[in-house]
Design an enzyme around this catalytic site. Structure first.
Site, PDB file in Angstrom:
ATOM      1  N   GLY A  26       0.809  -1.222   0.000  1.00 23.18           N
ATOM      2  CA  GLY A  26       0.000   0.000   0.000  1.00 23.18           C
ATOM      3  C   GLY A  26       0.839   1.267   0.000  1.00 23.18           C
ATOM      4  O   GLY A  26       0.619   2.178  -0.804  1.00 23.18           O
ATOM      5  N   TYR A  83      15.257  -4.789  15.164  1.00 24.35           N
ATOM      6  CA  TYR A  83      14.191  -5.229  14.252  1.00 24.35           C
ATOM      7  C   TYR A  83      13.425  -6.432  14.805  1.00 24.35           C
ATOM      8  O   TYR A  83      12.243  -6.332  15.156  1.00 24.35           O
ATOM      9  CB  TYR A  83      14.799  -5.524  12.869  1.00 24.35           C
ATOM     10  CG  TYR A  83      13.755  -5.932  11.861  1.00 24.35           C
ATOM     11  CD1 TYR A  83      12.758  -5.050  11.474  1.00 24.35           C
ATOM     12  CD2 TYR A  83      13.760  -7.207  11.305  1.00 24.35           C
ATOM     13  CE1 TYR A  83      11.782  -5.432  10.557  1.00 24.35           C
ATOM     14  CE2 TYR A  83      12.784  -7.594  10.384  1.00 24.35           C
ATOM     15  CZ  TYR A  83      11.794  -6.701  10.024  1.00 24.35           C
ATOM     16  OH  TYR A  83      10.828  -7.075   9.136  1.00 24.35           O
ATOM     17  N   ALA A 376      -8.529  -7.058   2.145  1.00 18.41           N
ATOM     18  CA  ALA A 376      -9.987  -6.912   2.032  1.00 18.41           C
ATOM     19  C   ALA A 376     -10.338  -5.937   0.914  1.00 18.41           C
ATOM     20  O   ALA A 376     -11.236  -6.180   0.102  1.00 18.41           O
ATOM     21  CB  ALA A 376     -10.554  -6.416   3.362  1.00 18.41           C
ATOM     22  N   LYS A 377      -9.608  -4.833   0.855  1.00 19.93           N
ATOM     23  CA  LYS A 377      -9.906  -3.807  -0.157  1.00 19.93           C
ATOM     24  C   LYS A 377      -9.501  -4.288  -1.553  1.00 19.93           C
ATOM     25  O   LYS A 377     -10.176  -4.003  -2.541  1.00 19.93           O
ATOM     26  CB  LYS A 377      -9.172  -2.519   0.190  1.00 19.93           C
ATOM     27  CG  LYS A 377      -9.692  -1.867   1.477  1.00 19.93           C
ATOM     28  CD  LYS A 377      -9.076  -0.505   1.710  1.00 19.93           C
ATOM     29  CE  LYS A 377      -9.787   0.206   2.859  1.00 19.93           C
ATOM     30  NZ  LYS A 377      -9.261   1.555   3.097  1.00 19.93           N
ATOM     31  N   GLU A 378      -8.366  -4.991  -1.621  1.00 20.44           N
ATOM     32  CA  GLU A 378      -7.888  -5.478  -2.925  1.00 20.44           C
ATOM     33  C   GLU A 378      -8.878  -6.489  -3.507  1.00 20.44           C
ATOM     34  O   GLU A 378      -9.149  -6.495  -4.710  1.00 20.44           O
ATOM     35  CB  GLU A 378      -6.506  -6.124  -2.758  1.00 20.44           C
ATOM     36  CG  GLU A 378      -5.428  -5.099  -2.396  1.00 20.44           C
ATOM     37  CD  GLU A 378      -4.128  -5.725  -1.922  1.00 20.44           C
ATOM     38  OE1 GLU A 378      -4.025  -6.979  -1.896  1.00 20.44           O
ATOM     39  OE2 GLU A 378      -3.211  -4.981  -1.559  1.00 20.44           O
ATOM     40  N   ASP A 493      -1.450  39.033  32.924  1.00 21.83           N
ATOM     41  CA  ASP A 493      -1.720  37.738  33.563  1.00 21.83           C
ATOM     42  C   ASP A 493      -0.464  36.879  33.385  1.00 21.83           C
ATOM     43  O   ASP A 493       0.366  37.150  32.502  1.00 21.83           O
ATOM     44  CB  ASP A 493      -2.938  37.104  32.871  1.00 21.83           C
ATOM     45  CG  ASP A 493      -3.135  35.659  33.274  1.00 21.83           C
ATOM     46  OD1 ASP A 493      -3.168  35.387  34.486  1.00 21.83           O
ATOM     47  OD2 ASP A 493      -3.215  34.795  32.374  1.00 21.83           O
ATOM     48  N   TYR A 494      -0.309  35.846  34.195  1.00 24.31           N
ATOM     49  CA  TYR A 494       0.942  35.068  34.100  1.00 24.31           C
ATOM     50  C   TYR A 494       0.747  33.711  33.400  1.00 24.31           C
ATOM     51  O   TYR A 494       1.246  33.492  32.308  1.00 24.31           O
ATOM     52  CB  TYR A 494       1.533  34.870  35.504  1.00 24.31           C
ATOM     53  CG  TYR A 494       2.856  34.150  35.455  1.00 24.31           C
ATOM     54  CD1 TYR A 494       3.982  34.774  34.927  1.00 24.31           C
ATOM     55  CD2 TYR A 494       2.991  32.840  35.910  1.00 24.31           C
ATOM     56  CE1 TYR A 494       5.205  34.113  34.837  1.00 24.31           C
ATOM     57  CE2 TYR A 494       4.203  32.167  35.836  1.00 24.31           C
ATOM     58  CZ  TYR A 494       5.304  32.813  35.293  1.00 24.31           C
ATOM     59  OH  TYR A 494       6.497  32.151  35.196  1.00 24.31           O
ATOM     60  N   ASP A 676      -5.312  35.136  29.099  1.00 23.71           N
ATOM     61  CA  ASP A 676      -5.641  34.017  28.206  1.00 23.71           C
ATOM     62  C   ASP A 676      -6.995  33.393  28.480  1.00 23.71           C
ATOM     63  O   ASP A 676      -7.475  32.594  27.693  1.00 23.71           O
ATOM     64  CB  ASP A 676      -4.579  32.922  28.317  1.00 23.71           C
ATOM     65  CG  ASP A 676      -4.628  32.230  29.660  1.00 23.71           C
ATOM     66  OD1 ASP A 676      -4.656  32.940  30.697  1.00 23.71           O
ATOM     67  OD2 ASP A 676      -4.657  30.988  29.689  1.00 23.71           O
TER      68      ASP A 676
HETATM   69  C1  GDG Z   1       0.472  -3.435   7.632  1.00 22.01           C
HETATM   70  C2  GDG Z   1      -0.617  -3.486   8.696  1.00 22.01           C
HETATM   71  C3  GDG Z   1      -2.113  -2.228   7.141  1.00 22.01           C
HETATM   72  C4  GDG Z   1       0.080 -10.657   0.387  1.00 22.01           C
HETATM   73  N1  GDG Z   1       0.360 -11.858  -0.159  1.00 22.01           N
HETATM   74  C5  GDG Z   1       0.835 -11.638  -1.394  1.00 22.01           C
HETATM   75  C6  GDG Z   1       0.831 -10.275  -1.629  1.00 22.01           C
HETATM   76  N2  GDG Z   1       0.364  -9.678  -0.496  1.00 22.01           N
HETATM   77  C7  GDG Z   1       0.182  -8.244  -0.308  1.00 22.01           C
HETATM   78  C8  GDG Z   1      -1.277  -7.889  -0.349  1.00 22.01           C
HETATM   79  C9  GDG Z   1      -1.329  -6.603   0.469  1.00 22.01           C
HETATM   80  C10 GDG Z   1      -0.146  -6.745   1.416  1.00 22.01           C
HETATM   81  O1  GDG Z   1       0.632  -7.831   0.960  1.00 22.01           O
HETATM   82  C11 GDG Z   1      -0.609  -7.062   2.847  1.00 22.01           C
HETATM   83  O2  GDG Z   1      -1.141  -5.916   3.407  1.00 22.01           O
HETATM   84  P1  GDG Z   1      -2.086  -5.919   4.691  1.00 22.01           P
HETATM   85  O3  GDG Z   1      -2.652  -4.569   4.864  1.00 22.01           O
HETATM   86  O4  GDG Z   1      -3.135  -6.938   4.506  1.00 22.01           O
HETATM   87  O5  GDG Z   1      -1.183  -6.377   5.936  1.00 22.01           O
HETATM   88  P2  GDG Z   1       0.288  -6.040   6.555  1.00 22.01           P
HETATM   89  O6  GDG Z   1       1.353  -6.562   5.691  1.00 22.01           O
HETATM   90  O7  GDG Z   1       0.262  -6.611   7.917  1.00 22.01           O
HETATM   91  O8  GDG Z   1       0.400  -4.448   6.605  1.00 22.01           O
HETATM   92  C12 GDG Z   1      -1.972  -3.459   8.023  1.00 22.01           C
HETATM   93  C13 GDG Z   1      -0.920  -2.078   6.231  1.00 22.01           C
HETATM   94  O9  GDG Z   1       0.311  -2.152   6.950  1.00 22.01           O
HETATM   95  C14 GDG Z   1      -0.961  -0.758   5.464  1.00 22.01           C
HETATM   96  O10 GDG Z   1      -1.055   0.321   6.338  1.00 22.01           O
HETATM   97  O11 GDG Z   1      -3.271  -2.384   6.351  1.00 22.01           O
HETATM   98  O12 GDG Z   1      -2.984  -3.459   8.994  1.00 22.01           O
HETATM   99  O13 GDG Z   1      -0.487  -4.653   9.496  1.00 22.01           O
HETATM  100  O14 GDG Z   1      -1.110  -5.482  -0.359  1.00 22.01           O
HETATM  101  O15 GDG Z   1      -1.672  -7.748  -1.663  1.00 22.01           O
HETATM  102  N3  GDG Z   1       1.230  -9.741  -2.799  1.00 22.01           N
HETATM  103  C15 GDG Z   1       1.648 -10.605  -3.783  1.00 22.01           C
HETATM  104  N4  GDG Z   1       1.680 -11.931  -3.588  1.00 22.01           N
HETATM  105  C16 GDG Z   1       1.298 -12.501  -2.430  1.00 22.01           C
HETATM  106  O16 GDG Z   1       1.350 -13.721  -2.289  1.00 22.01           O
HETATM  107  N5  GDG Z   1       2.017 -10.111  -4.951  1.00 22.01           N
END
Ligand code: GDG
Length: 727
Positions: A26, A83, A376-378, A493-494, A676
């Site tokens: 993202g 890390y 979920a969005k994807e 005033d202070y 103030d």
């Molecule tokens: C953190 C926060 C927040 C997954 N498997 C494959 C693949 N993916 C990609 C998905 C998605 C990304 O990885 C996972 O993103 P998420 O948001 O689901 O989860 P986190 O990695 O935990 O991310 C989370 C995020 O940061 C952004 O702020 O939403 O809550 O934990 O994009 O598509 N991509 C490919 N192959 C896979 O097998 N190409």
């Protein structure tokens, strides 16, 4: 073109086997989407261990020249402590409410601090080389100390911070041994963004609980700057999905799946293999679903679990548990024609992922806690063919936006099993009705929208611009004060006017800056300075007797001319007979509102609730005000709801009356009064052409001038005094 210095733990590339591969996600998509509108530089770790100095140098040059990336190289102990240790074994589980997984070692924190400093040095170098004033945008829990480190070096730097994880509630965050420094680190930022309002609110309560700092819904004021708080739900890179779904490779995969899974329903889960994603609970729910569903089940559950953080112990045990559980379920429910769970502990290509998203009848997304959850969005974005159904955990940030999904409690395995059955049996029209509004939202509020809205807010220099405008008007007032002939009286005033408001009143003693200012005011013979405050006379005498100031305490009840040894009293004790009945009302509130207290002054009684739970304290304050209004109506008192205080004071005494008394007794050519809060309004109402009044801070006022902060007002006084001395 504005320079953005983007700082995250990882760079969007990984160095492996002598070459760089670009990662996806993202954040990367969002920044890519800003395109050529900004001059983007990115600082982060390229992954892996690159120890040789000459190798580091050549990689840094290549990354700079090809991508404008600046690598932060981590050595073996830093990877282990900063890390794997502090970031992923201490903070990550705590931020996701999984306290028993959160471990702490002192050496982890030491390393975290040092690595944050390492990042800070590279950011400062990048700023130095930058042709303009860059915005710095810091991401996520790996770098919580960085905002304050940068602020200390460059006080007027514009710093944004975005937290990609949840921010847990106070009761969870308070358990962390470094809670205070982490929060102070974050408050170095000008703007902090969260995915949801819930996380923002938890952060505010935690600031109050740990640092004792009260905040507004959208802002917290610090000593040197204010930090804006905002909700910016991250979106997905919609264009990259649209593009991919036009490719031949995507279509080929889709065809293959259609043939392979003919007559079957596909339920898809995609995630990093992480204990926060709720994989084991989900498997329990699937087992229950399989147990309760008669043959033929005709459903296949596909799990894409991308390996993650393999060097952390909890992740090593998790993969083992997941494999055992899946093999038990498959052992029990497979037939010769059917295996219920297809499990991949590897990633799939982007084409395959899009084809799977598009092909799946149901996406089963049930994290135990998740900042947002992009999967979920994807899934919704790729649902152009089937009107698939999203089952979504209520504990993912995405649930705040995607209310048309089937929302489940991921801990309730019976509920999740029921929702799988419901999702698979929904009619097409119903599925369409649920999907459409969610798709519209995901397409519109995409990753670029997210980055643009965060950055445009950060770039808006609201405070300083407003201040500039005010300053132009105020400089003409300064000229008039400097050029006015004859004697002048300044009523100041202070607290909150000269000194910044402090957590405890006793913390507000004059510091070096104020002491210097007061000495320079004392040296101006044509000025009579009246320090006029609600404070007790003892406080004022202790702090202000070294200066040539007249002191007015308790809003005018006590006065002490600077050349007199004693205080004079402006009223009689008898006039304050109402105090006991007010104390009787206040005391039960102090008892039942933990953190609050009652203060008795000579002319007033105050209930302080700054240290209480902010919601509960505010609620109790309103209750108290109602009670006061209905019981004190016949008494000579004024009821005031101030900043985290409720005060009942005598109407016979106020700052305006005190000021008028001194104006009547003396011949002043010019008068300045400043304050103030509400008690100062009585001074501001004493109007005349030769009176200049100043309200410090925001809000309605009768004052002729308004100035943003005590800091700005101190600057005004210092400059005016300097000009008077030069005259
Ligand atoms: C953190 C926060 C927040 C997954 N498997 C494959 C693949 N993916 C990609 C998905 C998605 C990304 O990885 C996972 O993103 P998420 O948001 O689901 O989860 P986190 O990695 O935990 O991310 C989370 C995020 O940061 C952004 O702020 O939403 O809550 O934990 O994009 O598509 N991509 C490919 N192959 C896979 O097998 N190409």
């Amino acid at each position: 073109m504005r320079t953005i210095i983007n700082v995250s733990n990882r760079l969007p590339v990984t160095f492996k086997n002598g070459a760089f591969t670009k990662s996806s996600g993202g954040l990367i998509s969002a920044m890519d989407g800003l395109g050529s509108r900004v001059n983007l530089q990115w600082i982060g770790w390229p992954g892996g261990r690159i120890e040789s100095a000459s190798r580091q140098k050549s990689i840094a040059t290549e990354l700079r020249d090809t991508y404008h990336y600046i690598p932060v190289f981590l050595d073996e102990t830093e990877i282990e402590n900063y890390y794997d240790g502090f970031s992923n074994s201490s903070l990550w589980p705590l931020l996701h409410y999984l306290l028993p997984y959160s471990r702490n070692e002192e050496r982890w924190y030491r390393s975290y601090h040092l690595v944050n400093q390492k990042f800070s040095r590279l950011v400062l170098e990048a700023i130095e080389k930058s042709p303009d004033h860059p915005l710095v945008w810091i991401h996520d829990y790996h770098l919580m100390l960085l905002p304050a480190m940068l602020r200390e070096k460059i006080p007027d730097l514009r710093i944004g911070f975005f937290l990609h994880t949840p921010f847990p509630n106070f009761e969870i965050f308070r358990c962390h041994p470094n809670r205070q420094t982490l929060l102070e680190g974050l408050l170095g930022a000008d703007q902090i963004g969260f995915h949801t309002f819930g996380y923002l609110n938890h952060f505010r309560h935690t600031l109050l609980g740990i640092l004792g700092k009260a905040s507004e819904m959208d802002r917290i004021d610090n000593k040197s700057h204010s930090t804006a708080l905002g909700v910016y739900p991250i979106g997905i890179n919609i264009d990259s999905f649209k593009r991919e779904m036009q490719t031949g490779s995507y279509r080929r995969y889709l065809n293959q799946y259609q043939i392979a899974y003919q007559g079957k329903k596909v339920v898809l889960s995609v995630e990093r293999l992480d204990y926060t994603k709720g994989i084991l609970r989900r498997l329990d729910a699937i087992e229950l679903y399989l147990k309760e569903t008669p043959e033929p089940k005709n459903t296949i559950f596909i799990f894409i679990c991308v390996p993650s953080r393999k060097s952390v112990w909890e992740y090593q045990t998790l993969i083992h548990k997941v494999e055992v559980k899946i093999s038990q379920i498959n052992g029990k429910y497979s037939t010769i024609m059917d295996i219920p769970i297809l499990f991949m502990n590897q990633s799939v290509s982007f084409s395959e992922l899009c084809a799977l998203y598009s092909f799946a009848d149901v996406a089963l997304v049930t994290p135990l806690h998740d900042g947002m959850n992009l999967v979920a969005k994807e899934y919704l974005a790729c649902q152009t063919q089937k009107s698939g159904v999203l089952i979504l955990s209520e504990l993912a940030g995405a649930a705040q936006e995607l209310s048309h999904a089937i929302i489940v409690n991921p801990y309730d395995i019976h509920g999740v099993a029921r929702s799988i059955r419901e999702a698979l049996s929904l009619a097409g029209t119903e599925r369409k009705r649920m999907l459409a509004p969610m798709r519209t939202r995901v397409i519109k509020y995409n990753a670029v929208y997210w980055a643009e809205s965060f950055l445009s807010q950060l770039a808006e220099k609201k405070d300083s611009d407003a201040l500039k405008k005010m300053n132009t008007r105020i400089s003409s007032v300064m000229e008039r004060l400097v050029s006015a002939p004859g004697k002048q009286a300044w009523f100041l005033d202070y607290d909150g006017t000269i000194s910044d408001l402090k957590q405890y009143p006793s913390d507000a003693a004059p510091d070096e800056e104020i002491t210097t200012l007061f000495h320079s005011l004392s040296s101006l013979a044509h000025l009579d300075i009246y320090l006029i405050s609600g404070r007790k006379k003892e406080d004022m005498e202790q702090w202000f007797s070294p200066f040539r100031f007249h002191l007015i305490a308790e809003h005018g009840y006590f006065i002490k001319k600077y050349n007199n040894a004693d205080w004079e009293q402006m009223g009689t004790e008898g006039e304050m007979g109402w105090k006991q009945s007010v104390m009787d009302i206040f005391n039960p509130y102090a008892l039942t509102t933990p953190g609050s207290s009652v203060e008795e002054k000579t002319t007033s009684v105050v209930w302080h609730y700054r240290r209480t739970d902010s919601e509960f304290g505010t609620w109790k304050a309103h209750q108290l005000l109602n009670e006061l209004y209905s019981t004190l109506s016949n008494l000579p008192v004024e009821i005031r709801h101030g900043h985290k205080i409720v005060e009942v004071s005598s109407v016979l005494i106020n700052k305006g009356l005190a000021m008028q008394r001194f104006l009547a007794d003396n011949e002043y050519q010019y008068v300045l009064c400043a304050g103030d809060d509400e008690t100062d309004e009585n001074m501001f109402k004493v109007a005349a052409d030769n009176i200049q009044s100043f309200k410090i801070g925001k809000g309605q006022t009768s004052a002729r001038n308004q100035i943003a902060s005590p800091k700005a007002f101190r600057h005004f006084l210092t400059e005016t005094a300097k000009k008077m001395q030069e005259k």
